[in-house]
Design a protein around this motif. Structure first.
Motif, PDB file in Angstrom:
ATOM      1  N   VAL A   8      40.284  31.972  36.460  1.00 18.27           N
ATOM      2  CA  VAL A   8      41.795  32.203  36.257  1.00 18.27           C
ATOM      3  C   VAL A   8      41.948  33.503  36.572  1.00 18.27           C
ATOM      4  O   VAL A   8      41.612  34.766  35.645  1.00 18.27           O
ATOM      5  CB  VAL A   8      42.098  31.716  34.893  1.00 18.27           C
ATOM      6  CG1 VAL A   8      43.624  31.734  34.362  1.00 18.27           C
ATOM      7  CG2 VAL A   8      41.336  30.635  35.305  1.00 18.27           C
ATOM      8  N   ASP A   9      42.637  34.684  36.803  1.00 19.99           N
ATOM      9  CA  ASP A   9      42.228  35.826  36.632  1.00 19.99           C
ATOM     10  C   ASP A   9      44.707  36.351  37.191  1.00 19.99           C
ATOM     11  O   ASP A   9      44.387  35.644  38.285  1.00 19.99           O
ATOM     12  CB  ASP A   9      41.334  36.460  37.620  1.00 19.99           C
ATOM     13  CG  ASP A   9      41.705  37.728  37.246  1.00 19.99           C
ATOM     14  OD1 ASP A   9      42.166  38.926  37.003  1.00 19.99           O
ATOM     15  OD2 ASP A   9      40.147  38.841  37.393  1.00 19.99           O
ATOM     16  N   ASP A  10      45.035  37.717  36.677  1.00 21.16           N
ATOM     17  CA  ASP A  10      46.608  37.675  37.635  1.00 21.16           C
ATOM     18  C   ASP A  10      46.380  38.373  38.601  1.00 21.16           C
ATOM     19  O   ASP A  10      46.428  38.503  39.137  1.00 21.16           O
ATOM     20  CB  ASP A  10      47.233  38.360  36.727  1.00 21.16           C
ATOM     21  CG  ASP A  10      46.154  39.078  35.804  1.00 21.16           C
ATOM     22  OD1 ASP A  10      45.444  39.363  35.862  1.00 21.16           O
ATOM     23  OD2 ASP A  10      47.423  39.997  35.617  1.00 21.16           O
ATOM     24  N   THR A  33      46.859  32.002  38.977  1.00 18.00           N
ATOM     25  CA  THR A  33      46.117  33.058  38.415  1.00 18.00           C
ATOM     26  C   THR A  33      46.721  33.345  37.079  1.00 18.00           C
ATOM     27  O   THR A  33      47.622  33.895  36.778  1.00 18.00           O
ATOM     28  CB  THR A  33      47.739  34.538  39.931  1.00 18.00           C
ATOM     29  OG1 THR A  33      48.977  33.110  39.184  1.00 18.00           O
ATOM     30  CG2 THR A  33      46.793  34.697  40.372  1.00 18.00           C
ATOM     31  N   MET A  34      47.343  31.958  36.551  1.00 21.83           N
ATOM     32  CA  MET A  34      47.916  31.952  35.573  1.00 21.83           C
ATOM     33  C   MET A  34      47.863  30.928  34.354  1.00 21.83           C
ATOM     34  O   MET A  34      46.783  29.930  34.818  1.00 21.83           O
ATOM     35  CB  MET A  34      49.577  31.600  35.281  1.00 21.83           C
ATOM     36  CG  MET A  34      51.014  32.050  35.913  1.00 21.83           C
ATOM     37  SD  MET A  34      51.957  32.161  36.764  1.00 21.83           S
ATOM     38  CE  MET A  34      52.507  31.450  35.095  1.00 21.83           C
ATOM     39  N   MET A  55      41.174  38.037  30.177  1.00 19.35           N
ATOM     40  CA  MET A  55      41.453  37.797  29.101  1.00 19.35           C
ATOM     41  C   MET A  55      42.398  38.829  29.126  1.00 19.35           C
ATOM     42  O   MET A  55      43.490  38.217  28.195  1.00 19.35           O
ATOM     43  CB  MET A  55      40.662  38.327  28.303  1.00 19.35           C
ATOM     44  CG  MET A  55      39.277  37.787  27.551  1.00 19.35           C
ATOM     45  SD  MET A  55      39.532  35.943  27.756  1.00 19.35           S
ATOM     46  CE  MET A  55      39.219  35.944  26.087  1.00 19.35           C
ATOM     47  N   MET A  56      43.061  39.617  29.694  1.00 17.45           N
ATOM     48  CA  MET A  56      44.015  40.252  29.834  1.00 17.45           C
ATOM     49  C   MET A  56      45.485  39.948  31.136  1.00 17.45           C
ATOM     50  O   MET A  56      45.165  40.301  32.131  1.00 17.45           O
ATOM     51  CB  MET A  56      44.143  41.890  30.340  1.00 17.45           C
ATOM     52  CG  MET A  56      42.974  42.481  29.752  1.00 17.45           C
ATOM     53  SD  MET A  56      43.373  41.799  27.563  1.00 17.45           S
ATOM     54  CE  MET A  56      43.545  43.751  27.230  1.00 17.45           C
ATOM     55  N   MET A  57      46.005  38.753  31.425  1.00 15.02           N
ATOM     56  CA  MET A  57      46.783  39.084  31.861  1.00 15.02           C
ATOM     57  C   MET A  57      48.238  38.660  30.975  1.00 15.02           C
ATOM     58  O   MET A  57      48.303  38.446  29.743  1.00 15.02           O
ATOM     59  CB  MET A  57      46.650  36.741  31.493  1.00 15.02           C
ATOM     60  CG  MET A  57      45.868  36.700  33.114  1.00 15.02           C
ATOM     61  SD  MET A  57      45.172  35.122  33.566  1.00 15.02           S
ATOM     62  CE  MET A  57      44.707  33.821  31.984  1.00 15.02           C
ATOM     63  N   PRO A  58      49.136  38.733  31.765  1.00 15.84           N
ATOM     64  CA  PRO A  58      50.946  38.296  31.486  1.00 15.84           C
ATOM     65  C   PRO A  58      51.240  37.011  30.998  1.00 15.84           C
ATOM     66  O   PRO A  58      50.304  36.638  31.476  1.00 15.84           O
ATOM     67  CB  PRO A  58      51.414  39.002  32.771  1.00 15.84           C
ATOM     68  CG  PRO A  58      50.827  38.958  33.990  1.00 15.84           C
ATOM     69  CD  PRO A  58      49.238  38.644  33.468  1.00 15.84           C
ATOM     70  N   GLY A  59      51.958  36.780  29.793  1.00 16.16           N
ATOM     71  CA  GLY A  59      52.179  35.672  29.542  1.00 16.16           C
ATOM     72  C   GLY A  59      51.455  35.694  28.913  1.00 16.16           C
ATOM     73  O   GLY A  59      51.018  35.924  27.917  1.00 16.16           O
ATOM     74  N   ILE A  60      50.801  34.461  28.825  1.00 15.24           N
ATOM     75  CA  ILE A  60      49.615  33.713  27.524  1.00 15.24           C
ATOM     76  C   ILE A  60      47.882  34.349  28.172  1.00 15.24           C
ATOM     77  O   ILE A  60      47.974  34.084  29.407  1.00 15.24           O
ATOM     78  CB  ILE A  60      49.075  32.218  27.951  1.00 15.24           C
ATOM     79  CG1 ILE A  60      50.945  30.985  28.097  1.00 15.24           C
ATOM     80  CG2 ILE A  60      48.714  31.279  27.246  1.00 15.24           C
ATOM     81  CD1 ILE A  60      50.932  29.646  28.151  1.00 15.24           C
TER      82      ILE A  60
END
Length: 121
Positions: A8-10, A33-34, A55-60
């Motif tokens: 899981v990575d943006d 990606t989310m 750990m650093m993704m937009p949104g959640i």
């Protein structure tokens, strides 16, 4: 081996590099990606060996996503490795307090990552 890893990575470049690395070592890999998508994937198939959570993704963000995994009965058993560019000692603690089982900082040391995956899965 047949271990399944969910990435899981943006950033698609991070996913691409991790997928290549893990597939070359015989892992089955899925990615998204989310965080919300990750939760849906895990709920529909809770048989993943481990989740690599940026750990650093937009949104959640990853912290919230790990908490959501831990709060969801059918997937709370799935090990999560926090993957983050935040490499200070308190960041590791923050990841573990959020419910992650382990922590790997970026740029990723592949040997450390494989060791972490093997230890948890």
């Amino acid at each position: 081996m047949n271990k399944k890893v969910l990435i899981v990575d943006d950033d698609p470049r991070n996913i691409f590099a991790l997928k290549l690395t893990l597939k070359a070592r015989g892992y089955a890999v899925e990615s998204c990606t989310m965080a919300q998508e990750a939760l849906e994937i895990l709920k529909s198939n809770p048989k993943f060996s481990v989740v690599l959570m940026d750990m650093m993704m937009p949104g959640i963000d990853g912290y919230e996503a790990v908490r959501m995994i831990r709060d969801t009965q059918e997937i709370k058993h799935v090990p999560v490795i926090a993957v983050t560019a935040q490499a200070m000692p308190e960041d590791r603690q923050k990841c573990l307090e959020a419910g992650a089982d382990d922590y790997i900082s970026k740029p990723i040391d592949v040997d450390l990552l494989i060791t972490a995956i093997e230890k948890l899965s």
